[in-house]
Design a protein around this motif. Structure first.
Motif, PDB file in Angstrom:
ATOM      1  N   GLU A 130       0.807  -1.227   0.000  1.00  0.00           N
ATOM      2  CA  GLU A 130       0.000   0.000   0.000  1.00  0.00           C
ATOM      3  C   GLU A 130       0.838   1.273   0.000  1.00  0.00           C
ATOM      4  O   GLU A 130       0.520   2.216  -0.735  1.00  0.00           O
ATOM      5  CB  GLU A 130      -0.968  -0.001   1.183  1.00  0.00           C
ATOM      6  CG  GLU A 130      -2.039   1.072   1.089  1.00  0.00           C
ATOM      7  CD  GLU A 130      -3.130   0.877   2.113  1.00  0.00           C
ATOM      8  OE1 GLU A 130      -4.305   1.092   1.777  1.00  0.00           O
ATOM      9  OE2 GLU A 130      -2.796   0.498   3.257  1.00  0.00           O
ATOM     10  N   PRO A 131       1.928   1.369   0.778  1.00  0.00           N
ATOM     11  CA  PRO A 131       2.733   2.602   0.695  1.00  0.00           C
ATOM     12  C   PRO A 131       3.327   2.831  -0.687  1.00  0.00           C
ATOM     13  O   PRO A 131       3.405   3.975  -1.160  1.00  0.00           O
ATOM     14  CB  PRO A 131       3.828   2.369   1.745  1.00  0.00           C
ATOM     15  CG  PRO A 131       3.265   1.356   2.679  1.00  0.00           C
ATOM     16  CD  PRO A 131       2.424   0.465   1.831  1.00  0.00           C
ATOM     17  N   THR A 134       0.563   4.129  -2.997  1.00  0.00           N
ATOM     18  CA  THR A 134       0.286   5.534  -2.695  1.00  0.00           C
ATOM     19  C   THR A 134       1.380   6.436  -3.244  1.00  0.00           C
ATOM     20  O   THR A 134       1.111   7.512  -3.803  1.00  0.00           O
ATOM     21  CB  THR A 134       0.156   5.723  -1.174  1.00  0.00           C
ATOM     22  OG1 THR A 134      -0.878   4.863  -0.673  1.00  0.00           O
ATOM     23  CG2 THR A 134      -0.181   7.167  -0.837  1.00  0.00           C
ATOM     24  N   ARG A 137       0.873   6.641  -6.938  1.00  0.00           N
ATOM     25  CA  ARG A 137      -0.347   7.387  -7.285  1.00  0.00           C
ATOM     26  C   ARG A 137      -0.137   8.889  -7.229  1.00  0.00           C
ATOM     27  O   ARG A 137      -0.795   9.639  -7.955  1.00  0.00           O
ATOM     28  CB  ARG A 137      -1.478   6.974  -6.348  1.00  0.00           C
ATOM     29  CG  ARG A 137      -2.818   7.593  -6.639  1.00  0.00           C
ATOM     30  CD  ARG A 137      -3.914   6.848  -5.889  1.00  0.00           C
ATOM     31  NE  ARG A 137      -3.646   6.796  -4.459  1.00  0.00           N
ATOM     32  CZ  ARG A 137      -4.065   7.697  -3.575  1.00  0.00           C
ATOM     33  NH1 ARG A 137      -4.775   8.739  -3.977  1.00  0.00           N
ATOM     34  NH2 ARG A 137      -3.788   7.569  -2.290  1.00  0.00           N
ATOM     35  N   THR A 138       0.767   9.343  -6.379  1.00  0.00           N
ATOM     36  CA  THR A 138       0.990  10.777  -6.237  1.00  0.00           C
ATOM     37  C   THR A 138       1.970  11.337  -7.264  1.00  0.00           C
ATOM     38  O   THR A 138       2.114  12.562  -7.374  1.00  0.00           O
ATOM     39  CB  THR A 138       1.524  11.094  -4.832  1.00  0.00           C
ATOM     40  OG1 THR A 138       2.734  10.352  -4.595  1.00  0.00           O
ATOM     41  CG2 THR A 138       0.493  10.706  -3.770  1.00  0.00           C
ATOM     42  N   PRO A 169      -2.772   2.413 -10.095  1.00  0.00           N
ATOM     43  CA  PRO A 169      -3.127   2.746  -8.709  1.00  0.00           C
ATOM     44  C   PRO A 169      -4.614   2.934  -8.441  1.00  0.00           C
ATOM     45  O   PRO A 169      -5.099   2.443  -7.401  1.00  0.00           O
ATOM     46  CB  PRO A 169      -2.330   4.043  -8.458  1.00  0.00           C
ATOM     47  CG  PRO A 169      -1.217   4.007  -9.426  1.00  0.00           C
ATOM     48  CD  PRO A 169      -1.777   3.350 -10.643  1.00  0.00           C
ATOM     49  N   VAL A 173      -6.315   0.620  -5.511  1.00  0.00           N
ATOM     50  CA  VAL A 173      -6.824   1.225  -4.279  1.00  0.00           C
ATOM     51  C   VAL A 173      -8.314   0.945  -4.116  1.00  0.00           C
ATOM     52  O   VAL A 173      -8.775   0.549  -3.029  1.00  0.00           O
ATOM     53  CB  VAL A 173      -6.543   2.739  -4.284  1.00  0.00           C
ATOM     54  CG1 VAL A 173      -7.272   3.426  -3.133  1.00  0.00           C
ATOM     55  CG2 VAL A 173      -5.050   3.006  -4.196  1.00  0.00           C
TER      56      VAL A 173
END
Length: 288
Positions: A130-131, A134, A137-138, A169, A173
């Motif tokens: 998950e990290p 993320t 995704r950014t 992503p 998510v």
């Protein structure tokens, strides 16, 4: 002793038919559904024409709608011995870009669904990945596109990889969140009936997570579309994003606007098809 009288077929209570008055709200809603977007489009074109005719900016910066229409005809046909834009028509440019999106976004969506199911059902996998999702995704696409070019060259590979990375992503998510939100009572009931782990995932988890997963797919396609021009910055011709980039280099604003409109309209059509697929696949959504 009284008995309840039975009605003969001729005496059955007739079901009231819908009157014209009852149909009016539905017809009015349909007319409004069509008239409002059409009216907003006409208003936008009128404001655009007024702005172009006011002379506030030059015609190079703000061309009139008629100039954009002429550019659309030029890039869609053969004129003065030139076929379309750079030897390729608008439909062909758009088709090549859509093929790139289909392959790239398809790979990203498939990977996102699989990893989302795994992360939603296996806790330590979610903590592990998950990290990183993320973080990915950014990142804006241009941040790592140059790196993809260094690694993969300037052909199709970096473009498709960029679209796949951009589409991955949102699906991962949304699928992870949907799987984790499946009611535990449904899972426990399935296990109590003798369902295996695979049966629970196939018959309980996947159907419950499907609505949110399809929403993630729509978001992923939108992100892939927004990354299209970035993906075609280098060696993007033929391609609709490459056409926009090349026309911008020569300040050919009408062709730039034609490309932008083509991307937006095709995106609306594809999103409408995905929304239709969502209504067919999960007809119960919104009716609970």
């Amino acid at each position: 002793m009284s008995t309840t009288p039975r009605l003969s077929p001729a005496e059955t209570i007739p079901v009231p038919e819908k009157t014209p008055a009852s149909r009016r709200p539905r017809v009015a809603a349909r007319v409004r559904h069509v008239a409002l977007p059409l009216g907003s489009l006409l208003l936008f074109l009128a404001l655009w024409q007024l702005l172009a005719a006011s002379g506030t900016w030059s015609r190079t910066l703000v061309p009139s709608p008629s100039a954009v229409w002429d550019a659309f005809i030029d890039v869609s046909t053969t004129h003065d011995g030139t076929r379309g834009y750079n030897g390729t028509t608008l439909v062909e440019h758009l088709g090549i870009s859509l093929r790139r999106i289909l392959i790239g976004a398809g790979i990203g969506i498939a990977a996102g669904v699989v990893l989302g199911l795994l992360m939603g059902t296996v806790g330590w996998l979610r903590s592990l990945f998950e990290p990183w999702i993320t973080f990915l995704r950014t990142l804006p696409p241009l941040a790592y596109f140059s790196l993809l070019i260094i690694w993969l060259g300037i052909n199709e590979e970096p473009k498709i990889t960029l679209l796949a990375v951009a589409a991955f992503p949102p699906v991962a998510v949304s699928t992870t969140t949907a799987v984790a939100a499946v009611p535990k009572s449904l899972i426990e009931a399935a296990r109590a009936l003798g369902a295996s782990r695979w049966d629970v995932v196939r018959d309980v988890v996947a159907p419950s997570a499907l609505p949110e997963t399809l929403t993630g797919v729509r978001l992923a396609v939108g992100v892939a579309y927004s990354s299209l021009v970035a993906a075609e910055l280098v060696n993007g011709l033929p391609g609709i994003g490459g056409m926009v980039k090349d026309a911008a280099n020569y300040n050919n604003t009408p062709v730039v606007l034609v490309g932008i409109i083509a991307i937006g309209v095709s995106g609306l059509i594809i999103d409408g098809l995905l929304l239709r697929l969502e209504r067919v696949a999960v007809p119960w959504r919104g009716r609970a």
